[in-house]
Design a protein around this motif. Structure first.
Motif, PDB file in Angstrom:
ATOM      1  N   PHE A 109       0.846  -1.235   0.007  1.00 49.66           N
ATOM      2  CA  PHE A 109       0.121  -0.056   0.089  1.00 49.66           C
ATOM      3  C   PHE A 109       1.020   1.225  -0.040  1.00 49.66           C
ATOM      4  O   PHE A 109       2.076   1.330   0.569  1.00 49.66           O
ATOM      5  CB  PHE A 109      -0.802  -0.117   0.993  1.00 49.66           C
ATOM      6  N   SER A 110       0.470   2.362  -0.521  1.00 47.48           N
ATOM      7  CA  SER A 110       0.957   3.623  -0.654  1.00 47.48           C
ATOM      8  C   SER A 110       0.387   4.666   0.140  1.00 47.48           C
ATOM      9  O   SER A 110      -0.703   4.704   0.241  1.00 47.48           O
ATOM     10  CB  SER A 110       1.133   3.820  -1.971  1.00 47.48           C
ATOM     11  N   LEU A 111       1.112   5.584   0.778  1.00 47.19           N
ATOM     12  CA  LEU A 111       0.896   6.805   1.582  1.00 47.19           C
ATOM     13  C   LEU A 111       1.254   7.986   1.254  1.00 47.19           C
ATOM     14  O   LEU A 111       1.337   8.921   1.964  1.00 47.19           O
ATOM     15  CB  LEU A 111       0.983   6.394   3.160  1.00 47.19           C
ATOM     16  N   ASN A 112       1.655   8.200  -0.199  1.00 51.83           N
ATOM     17  CA  ASN A 112       1.988   9.403  -0.752  1.00 51.83           C
ATOM     18  C   ASN A 112       1.035  10.341  -0.786  1.00 51.83           C
ATOM     19  O   ASN A 112      -0.143   9.791  -0.857  1.00 51.83           O
ATOM     20  CB  ASN A 112       3.111   9.213  -1.819  1.00 51.83           C
ATOM     21  N   TYR A 113       1.261  11.641  -1.248  1.00 53.34           N
ATOM     22  CA  TYR A 113       0.341  12.605  -0.852  1.00 53.34           C
ATOM     23  C   TYR A 113      -0.915  12.495  -1.729  1.00 53.34           C
ATOM     24  O   TYR A 113      -2.120  13.029  -1.318  1.00 53.34           O
ATOM     25  CB  TYR A 113       0.715  14.186  -1.417  1.00 53.34           C
ATOM     26  N   HIS A 114      -0.978  11.986  -2.793  1.00 48.95           N
ATOM     27  CA  HIS A 114      -2.180  11.781  -3.820  1.00 48.95           C
ATOM     28  C   HIS A 114      -2.949  10.466  -3.788  1.00 48.95           C
ATOM     29  O   HIS A 114      -3.980  10.441  -4.457  1.00 48.95           O
ATOM     30  CB  HIS A 114      -1.866  12.035  -5.202  1.00 48.95           C
ATOM     31  N   LYS A 115      -2.581   9.679  -2.839  1.00 46.01           N
ATOM     32  CA  LYS A 115      -3.607   8.503  -2.682  1.00 46.01           C
ATOM     33  C   LYS A 115      -4.614   8.782  -1.732  1.00 46.01           C
ATOM     34  O   LYS A 115      -4.812   9.939  -1.196  1.00 46.01           O
ATOM     35  CB  LYS A 115      -2.477   7.384  -1.941  1.00 46.01           C
ATOM     36  N   THR A 116      -5.503   7.791  -1.609  1.00 39.13           N
ATOM     37  CA  THR A 116      -6.914   7.905  -0.895  1.00 39.13           C
ATOM     38  C   THR A 116      -6.722   8.418   0.580  1.00 39.13           C
ATOM     39  O   THR A 116      -7.269   9.252   1.134  1.00 39.13           O
ATOM     40  CB  THR A 116      -7.701   6.528  -0.795  1.00 39.13           C
ATOM     41  N   ILE A 117      -5.580   7.562   1.162  1.00 38.37           N
ATOM     42  CA  ILE A 117      -5.094   8.157   2.543  1.00 38.37           C
ATOM     43  C   ILE A 117      -3.808   8.381   2.437  1.00 38.37           C
ATOM     44  O   ILE A 117      -3.249   7.667   1.677  1.00 38.37           O
ATOM     45  CB  ILE A 117      -5.585   7.058   3.716  1.00 38.37           C
ATOM     46  N   HIS A 118      -3.157   9.334   3.224  1.00 34.94           N
ATOM     47  CA  HIS A 118      -1.785   9.449   3.151  1.00 34.94           C
ATOM     48  C   HIS A 118      -1.272  10.332   4.399  1.00 34.94           C
ATOM     49  O   HIS A 118      -1.885  10.766   5.159  1.00 34.94           O
ATOM     50  CB  HIS A 118      -1.557  10.469   1.791  1.00 34.94           C
ATOM     51  N   CYS A 119       0.129  10.085   4.237  1.00 32.27           N
ATOM     52  CA  CYS A 119       0.779  10.729   5.320  1.00 32.27           C
ATOM     53  C   CYS A 119       1.927  11.578   4.982  1.00 32.27           C
ATOM     54  O   CYS A 119       2.861  11.782   5.725  1.00 32.27           O
ATOM     55  CB  CYS A 119       1.155   9.713   6.391  1.00 32.27           C
ATOM     56  N   GLY A 120       2.114  11.954   3.700  1.00 31.76           N
ATOM     57  CA  GLY A 120       3.143  12.718   3.174  1.00 31.76           C
ATOM     58  C   GLY A 120       4.080  11.724   2.190  1.00 31.76           C
ATOM     59  O   GLY A 120       4.186  12.074   1.038  1.00 31.76           O
ATOM     60  N   GLU A 121       4.594  10.783   2.770  1.00 32.00           N
ATOM     61  CA  GLU A 121       5.201   9.736   1.901  1.00 32.00           C
ATOM     62  C   GLU A 121       5.275   8.512   2.771  1.00 32.00           C
ATOM     63  O   GLU A 121       5.250   8.338   4.055  1.00 32.00           O
ATOM     64  CB  GLU A 121       6.548  10.146   1.682  1.00 32.00           C
ATOM     65  N   GLY A 122       5.740   7.436   1.891  1.00 34.91           N
ATOM     66  CA  GLY A 122       5.724   6.091   2.520  1.00 34.91           C
ATOM     67  C   GLY A 122       4.855   5.104   2.223  1.00 34.91           C
ATOM     68  O   GLY A 122       3.871   5.275   1.433  1.00 34.91           O
ATOM     69  N   GLY A 123       4.609   3.893   2.843  1.00 33.26           N
ATOM     70  CA  GLY A 123       3.761   2.879   2.591  1.00 33.26           C
ATOM     71  C   GLY A 123       3.737   1.984   3.701  1.00 33.26           C
ATOM     72  O   GLY A 123       4.449   1.867   4.586  1.00 33.26           O
ATOM     73  N   VAL A 124       2.930   0.755   3.388  1.00 34.46           N
ATOM     74  CA  VAL A 124       2.811  -0.102   4.241  1.00 34.46           C
ATOM     75  C   VAL A 124       3.104  -1.696   3.381  1.00 34.46           C
ATOM     76  O   VAL A 124       2.244  -1.662   2.554  1.00 34.46           O
ATOM     77  CB  VAL A 124       1.409  -0.115   5.060  1.00 34.46           C
ATOM     78  N   ILE A 125       3.465  -2.320   3.957  1.00 37.15           N
ATOM     79  CA  ILE A 125       3.529  -3.917   3.456  1.00 37.15           C
ATOM     80  C   ILE A 125       2.788  -4.944   4.209  1.00 37.15           C
ATOM     81  O   ILE A 125       3.131  -4.787   5.602  1.00 37.15           O
ATOM     82  CB  ILE A 125       4.812  -4.632   2.996  1.00 37.15           C
ATOM     83  N   VAL A 126       1.999  -6.040   3.608  1.00 35.47           N
ATOM     84  CA  VAL A 126       1.432  -6.849   4.687  1.00 35.47           C
ATOM     85  C   VAL A 126       1.632  -8.196   4.164  1.00 35.47           C
ATOM     86  O   VAL A 126       1.657  -8.394   3.009  1.00 35.47           O
ATOM     87  CB  VAL A 126      -0.172  -6.462   4.894  1.00 35.47           C
ATOM     88  N   THR A 127       1.436  -9.281   5.152  1.00 39.89           N
ATOM     89  CA  THR A 127       1.566 -10.515   4.752  1.00 39.89           C
ATOM     90  C   THR A 127       1.185 -11.245   5.948  1.00 39.89           C
ATOM     91  O   THR A 127       1.639 -10.849   7.055  1.00 39.89           O
ATOM     92  CB  THR A 127       3.243 -11.025   4.086  1.00 39.89           C
ATOM     93  N   ASN A 128       0.796 -12.542   5.817  1.00 40.43           N
ATOM     94  CA  ASN A 128       0.388 -13.534   6.687  1.00 40.43           C
ATOM     95  C   ASN A 128       1.484 -14.674   6.804  1.00 40.43           C
ATOM     96  O   ASN A 128       1.091 -15.828   7.446  1.00 40.43           O
ATOM     97  CB  ASN A 128      -1.162 -13.969   6.554  1.00 40.43           C
ATOM     98  N   ASP A 129       2.795 -14.447   6.247  1.00 44.84           N
ATOM     99  CA  ASP A 129       3.648 -15.378   6.310  1.00 44.84           C
ATOM    100  C   ASP A 129       4.690 -14.926   7.185  1.00 44.84           C
ATOM    101  O   ASP A 129       5.383 -13.750   7.145  1.00 44.84           O
ATOM    102  CB  ASP A 129       4.114 -15.570   4.996  1.00 44.84           C
TER     103      ASP A 129
END
Length: 331
Positions: A109-129
């Motif tokens: 997921f991305s959190l840079n400024y033009h995404k649906t939700i954002h915090c300026g820059e950065g992102g999140v990676i998820v896994t169940n492994d």
């Protein structure tokens, strides 16, 4: 375990980050084509690109539409490769009752400024492994400096980076995440209103929603048929602009047509990884590689970002009225 000589299959119709993820480890990006309705990479096209060198597939949930993941994951199980789901543009969308980003081995997921939700820059990676989770955490934060103390035995690709999110970004993102359902719902409401105003217009195809999915409408993407309207896509865009409504065409150039792939220059001056002597495949980045992607880019796709939660009905009417006016006066 991706490295030089391996292949990673990628959608060509996205920003460059997905393909760059393969290049970082010296792998060769191989581009598979998209569905003409959803604009997402398809299992059928992936199947055509699989070789013994295929180690991963990066699927992009483009424009807010989840890809058809079940057949893609079935291919992954059959051919023993990993799937990364790039959900930067589709947070909150669902596929068969499951959230986009949770459908593959890894979700991004991305959190840079033009995404649906954002915090300026950065992102999140998820896994169940849990194994993948630990390796991702290590790569994020100077892996090579901590593997000894953590007693990590598998050192493949354990050269780490500094991808740490700051505390202030994390705090903002946490609060933004609470707002995600409402923000996605507002986008859907705006998009459905535009649908109601634009459906049935000759030469315009409103966004397609695949069965058993919900769309988060990062962009409101339509297909344009210049043969039906009698005016070129570029003239149509310019005319809508003249009515004060920002409309765009094409999105990003198919990645394989960009200079990096055309010149086959990535790391150093000797063409690595494209010239890696251990690579036994055939490079193909020529025009015509992904005909559906190219048709969307060069001929059909038009889009607007004016479907976000801040849009009022009057604003949406401005969009619809401008498009209708131009088409009504195409002559």
């Amino acid at each position: 375990g991706v490295g030089p000589g391996d292949e990673v299959i990628v959608s060509p119709y996205t920003m460059s980050a997905s393909a760059t993820a393969a290049l970082v480890y010296g792998a060769i990006p191989v581009f598979a084509d998209i569905d003409p309705k959803t604009f997402c990479i398809t299992a059928e096209s992936i199947q055509q690109r699989i070789t013994p060198r295929t180690k991963a597939v990066i699927v992009v949930d483009i424009f807010g539409q989840p890809a058809d993941m079940e057949p893609i994951m079935a291919l992954a199980a059959k051919h023993n490769f990993k799937v990364i789901e790039d959900t930067a543009q589709a947070p909150g969308a669902t596929y068969k009752g499951r959230l986009a980003g949770t459908l593959a081995h890894i979700g991004v997921f991305s959190l840079n400024y033009h995404k649906t939700i954002h915090c300026g820059e950065g992102g999140v990676i998820v896994t169940n492994d849990s194994h993948l989770a630990e390796r991702l955490q290590l790569i994020r934060n100077h892996a090579e400096a901590v593997v000894k103390d953590k007693k990590v035995n598998d050192l493949v690709n354990m050269v780490g980076f500094n991808y740490r999110m700051t505390e202030i970004e994390a705090a903002i993102a946490t609060e933004q995440l609470k707002k995600l359902p409402a923000l996605v719902a507002a986008r859907a409401t705006a998009a459905h209103y535009l649908d109601s105003r634009l459906k049935g217009l000759a030469g315009i195809t409103t966004p397609h929603i695949a069965p058993h999915t919900t769309h988060s409408y990062y962009l409101y993407c339509m297909k344009y048929d210049a043969v039906v309207t009698g005016i070129s896509r570029q003239l149509f865009i310019e005319a809508v602009h003249s009515e004060g409504v920002p409309l765009a065409a094409a999105y990003v150039e198919p990645l394989y047509l960009q200079p990096l792939y055309q010149s086959r220059t990535a790391f150093g001056k000797n063409g690595f990884p494209f010239t890696y002597p251990g690579y036994t495949g055939t490079l193909n980045y020529q025009r015509g590689l992904c005909p559906v992607t190219e048709r969307m880019h060069f001929d059909e796709l038009v889009y607007t970002a004016l479907c976000h939660g801040g849009m009022q009905e009057a604003d949406l009417n401005d969009v619809a009225n401008a498009i209708k006016k131009v088409l009504a006066h195409a002559d």
